[in-house]
Write a protein that holds these residues in place. Structure first.
Motif, PDB file in Angstrom:
ATOM      1  N   GLY A  92      64.116  11.006  28.154  1.00  0.00           N
ATOM      2  CA  GLY A  92      63.726   9.917  29.025  1.00  0.00           C
ATOM      3  C   GLY A  92      62.288   9.511  28.812  1.00  0.00           C
ATOM      4  N   HIS A  93      61.622   9.126  29.897  1.00  0.00           N
ATOM      5  CA  HIS A  93      60.239   8.636  29.836  1.00  0.00           C
ATOM      6  C   HIS A  93      59.292   9.828  29.926  1.00  0.00           C
ATOM      7  N   ALA A  94      59.084  10.500  28.802  1.00  0.00           N
ATOM      8  CA  ALA A  94      58.306  11.735  28.806  1.00  0.00           C
ATOM      9  C   ALA A  94      57.778  12.016  27.407  1.00  0.00           C
ATOM     10  N   TRP A  95      56.631  12.721  27.356  1.00  0.00           N
ATOM     11  CA  TRP A  95      56.007  13.090  26.075  1.00  0.00           C
ATOM     12  C   TRP A  95      56.870  14.146  25.395  1.00  0.00           C
ATOM     13  N   SER A  96      57.376  13.820  24.231  1.00  0.00           N
ATOM     14  CA  SER A  96      58.300  14.695  23.514  1.00  0.00           C
ATOM     15  C   SER A  96      57.604  15.976  23.061  1.00  0.00           C
ATOM     16  N   GLY A  97      58.244  17.115  23.378  1.00  0.00           N
ATOM     17  CA  GLY A  97      57.694  18.409  22.985  1.00  0.00           C
ATOM     18  C   GLY A  97      56.488  18.834  23.785  1.00  0.00           C
ATOM     19  N   GLY A  98      56.214  18.158  24.898  1.00  0.00           N
ATOM     20  CA  GLY A  98      55.037  18.481  25.702  1.00  0.00           C
ATOM     21  C   GLY A  98      55.221  19.726  26.548  1.00  0.00           C
ATOM     22  N   SER A  99      54.146  20.131  27.198  1.00  0.00           N
ATOM     23  CA  SER A  99      54.122  21.336  28.020  1.00  0.00           C
ATOM     24  C   SER A  99      54.402  21.004  29.475  1.00  0.00           C
ATOM     25  N   ARG A 100      55.074  21.918  30.164  1.00  0.00           N
ATOM     26  CA  ARG A 100      55.328  21.762  31.600  1.00  0.00           C
ATOM     27  C   ARG A 100      54.043  21.785  32.413  1.00  0.00           C
ATOM     28  N   ARG A 101      52.955  22.204  31.825  1.00  0.00           N
ATOM     29  CA  ARG A 101      51.685  22.197  32.544  1.00  0.00           C
ATOM     30  C   ARG A 101      51.201  20.784  32.837  1.00  0.00           C
ATOM     31  N   GLY A 102      51.760  19.788  32.150  1.00  0.00           N
ATOM     32  CA  GLY A 102      51.402  18.398  32.400  1.00  0.00           C
ATOM     33  C   GLY A 102      52.594  17.624  32.923  1.00  0.00           C
ATOM     34  N   SER A 103      52.329  16.428  33.453  1.00  0.00           N
ATOM     35  CA  SER A 103      53.403  15.586  33.987  1.00  0.00           C
ATOM     36  C   SER A 103      54.019  14.748  32.875  1.00  0.00           C
ATOM     37  N   PHE A 104      55.232  14.240  33.132  1.00  0.00           N
ATOM     38  CA  PHE A 104      55.951  13.374  32.203  1.00  0.00           C
ATOM     39  C   PHE A 104      56.039  13.992  30.812  1.00  0.00           C
ATOM     40  N   THR A 105      56.568  15.194  30.729  1.00  0.00           N
ATOM     41  CA  THR A 105      56.752  15.883  29.459  1.00  0.00           C
ATOM     42  C   THR A 105      58.192  16.355  29.338  1.00  0.00           C
ATOM     43  N   ASP A 106      58.638  16.534  28.105  1.00  0.00           N
ATOM     44  CA  ASP A 106      59.975  17.031  27.810  1.00  0.00           C
ATOM     45  C   ASP A 106      59.861  18.079  26.718  1.00  0.00           C
ATOM     46  N   GLU A 107      59.987  19.330  27.089  1.00  0.00           N
ATOM     47  CA  GLU A 107      59.828  20.430  26.137  1.00  0.00           C
ATOM     48  C   GLU A 107      60.937  20.482  25.091  1.00  0.00           C
ATOM     49  N   GLN A 108      62.040  19.770  25.327  1.00  0.00           N
ATOM     50  CA  GLN A 108      63.204  19.865  24.449  1.00  0.00           C
ATOM     51  C   GLN A 108      63.071  19.054  23.164  1.00  0.00           C
ATOM     52  N   GLY A 109      62.089  18.174  23.108  1.00  0.00           N
ATOM     53  CA  GLY A 109      62.034  17.247  21.984  1.00  0.00           C
ATOM     54  C   GLY A 109      61.198  17.736  20.818  1.00  0.00           C
ATOM     55  N   PRO A 110      61.227  17.000  19.707  1.00  0.00           N
ATOM     56  CA  PRO A 110      60.291  17.300  18.623  1.00  0.00           C
ATOM     57  C   PRO A 110      58.866  17.141  19.128  1.00  0.00           C
ATOM     58  N   ASP A 111      57.936  17.872  18.561  1.00  0.00           N
ATOM     59  CA  ASP A 111      56.562  17.929  19.046  1.00  0.00           C
ATOM     60  C   ASP A 111      55.801  16.664  18.641  1.00  0.00           C
ATOM     61  N   ALA A 112      55.713  15.708  19.556  1.00  0.00           N
ATOM     62  CA  ALA A 112      55.044  14.443  19.257  1.00  0.00           C
ATOM     63  C   ALA A 112      53.575  14.651  18.912  1.00  0.00           C
ATOM     64  N   SER A 113      52.917  15.585  19.584  1.00  0.00           N
ATOM     65  CA  SER A 113      51.487  15.806  19.329  1.00  0.00           C
ATOM     66  C   SER A 113      51.255  16.263  17.899  1.00  0.00           C
ATOM     67  N   ARG A 114      52.019  17.235  17.447  1.00  0.00           N
ATOM     68  CA  ARG A 114      51.829  17.749  16.084  1.00  0.00           C
ATOM     69  C   ARG A 114      52.227  16.708  15.040  1.00  0.00           C
TER      70      ARG A 114
END
Length: 386
Positions: free
Chosen positions: A350-372
């Motif tokens: 959905g509307h969330a940062w892919s591969g992000g950490s639960r420590r932040g809002s609007f993140t989805d840990e299930q996705g490929p790591d957008a940051s990397r």
């Protein structure tokens, strides 16, 4: 303002006070779409094609406060005083994650501000432990609505990336005075122009950090989420001599809207901005969740279209992020093989940062790591410096 619009806005004001901004925004969307002439994009007979046969558009519900809602209601109070004069935006509870912790990475996380003729914005700057005065890249990270620098840093883990791949990370912070839900004002014409509004503030802040630290001017990048993703695209379009590449997650194409009604239509994927609206020459990496109900994923197609000088067949691969979401990865190259755009469509997200950490809002840990992936893409890009 006609009676139908006025009645809809009165109901939206009541919903805002009783049920919060999501319900109010849904009502405003419904009212605006009903008032659009039949057959126009976003109107009663708008059509959407998602790779299959076109079908009637379904209004997508907004799952987070839309940043221009308070501004719209303020404008309505001026044009129609009877609509009411008091409302409050509730703070969404964050019961599903820990509070952001900016101490996760060992470098310095500094606080500052920048002022020019357009106003003042605060920022935070991450300086990695490896920095000892040598030239380093700079990544400018623009948060989404309702987020802060600490929140965005925690969710994207970009400070941790800066430790592994030394770079400075700048987090401009939107002011509540400029937007009540702290969204960057991507939908306002003055904030889409070079040397005006928020682009001038972000570019000026970037320049100040370049001057204060030993930043490699050939390796300066800008990325963002949602409203921040839209503003990152604006920065690439208006200051291509500063930013060597752009990353847009769940964002909007350049000049997608110029007012409130067109912003709603654009977010719902019903408006197609001109493909020549100016991202040529600025490489871009785009992430979007296939099930994003806040910003339609078709907007990522529009961003890529604005980035490609000569459209050509993309190299497309399918993959899966461990045991998480599947994704489609498209790479667009120029005839000489230079990559000008990457597009990641994350299936099931959905509307969330892919591969992000639960420590932040609007993140989805299930996705490929957008940051990397963004950092990998940035590392391959540089711009000529005279």
């Amino acid at each position: 303002m006609n009676e139908q619009m006025l009645a809809g806005m009165r109901e939206a004001m009541s919903l805002l006070q009783r049920d919060g901004p999501v319900a109010a925004t849904d009502k405003i969307q419904q009212t605006l779409l009903r008032l659009m002439p039949a057959g126009t994009p976003g109107g009663q007979t708008a059509w959407r094609g998602d790779g299959a046969a076109a079908r009637p558009a379904k209004l997508l519900p907004v799952r987070e406060p839309v940043g221009f809602l308070p501004d719209l209601l303020a404008r309505l109070r001026t044009e129609a005083p009877g609509i009411g004069t008091r409302f409050e935006l509730p703070t969404a509870p964050r019961t599903d994650r820990q509070e952001p912790d900016s101490t996760q990475a060992p470098g310095r996380f500094l606080t500052g501000s920048f002022t020019n003729q357009a106003g003042t914005r605060a920022y935070k700057l991450y300086v990695p432990t490896a920095y000892h005065g040598q030239p380093l890249p700079l990544v400018v990270m623009l948060h989404g609505g309702g987020q802060s620098a600490d929140d965005f840093a925690a969710g994207t883990r970009f400070n941790e990336i800066a430790e592994a791949q030394p770079c400075l990370v700048l987090y401009p912070t939107q002011s509540a005075a400029a937007n009540a839900t702290r969204c960057w004002n991507w939908f306002k014409a003055p904030d889409q122009q070079r040397d005006q509004g928020e682009p001038s503030l972000i570019a000026g802040m970037t320049g100040a950090v370049i001057e204060q630290y030993h930043v490699d001017p050939a390796r300066v990048y800008c990325a963002g989420l949602s409203a921040g993703g839209a503003m990152a695209v604006i920065m690439g379009a208006t200051y291509p001599e500063i930013y060597a590449a752009v990353g847009a997650h769940s964002g909007m194409p350049y000049a997608a809207a110029s007012d409130f009604a067109s912003a709603f239509a654009a977010m719902n994927g019903a408006a197609a901005p001109a493909a020549d609206a100016c991202l040529k020459g600025v490489p871009i990496i785009v992430f979007h969740g296939e099930r994003d109900e806040t910003v339609h994923p078709r907007n990522s197609d529009h961003i890529v279209a604005q980035s490609i000088e000569q459209p050509a067949a993309a190299r497309i691969t399918q993959g899966r992020a461990g045991t998480g979401h599947n994704y489609t990865h498209s790479v667009h190259e120029e005839p000489d093989g230079k990559v000008v755009a990457e597009q990641w469509l994350v299936h099931g997200a959905g509307h969330a940062w892919s591969g992000g950490s639960r420590r932040g809002s609007f993140t989805d840990e299930q996705g490929p790591d957008a940051s990397r992936e963004m950092m990998r893409f940035f590392a391959a890009q540089s711009r000529p410096v005279s």
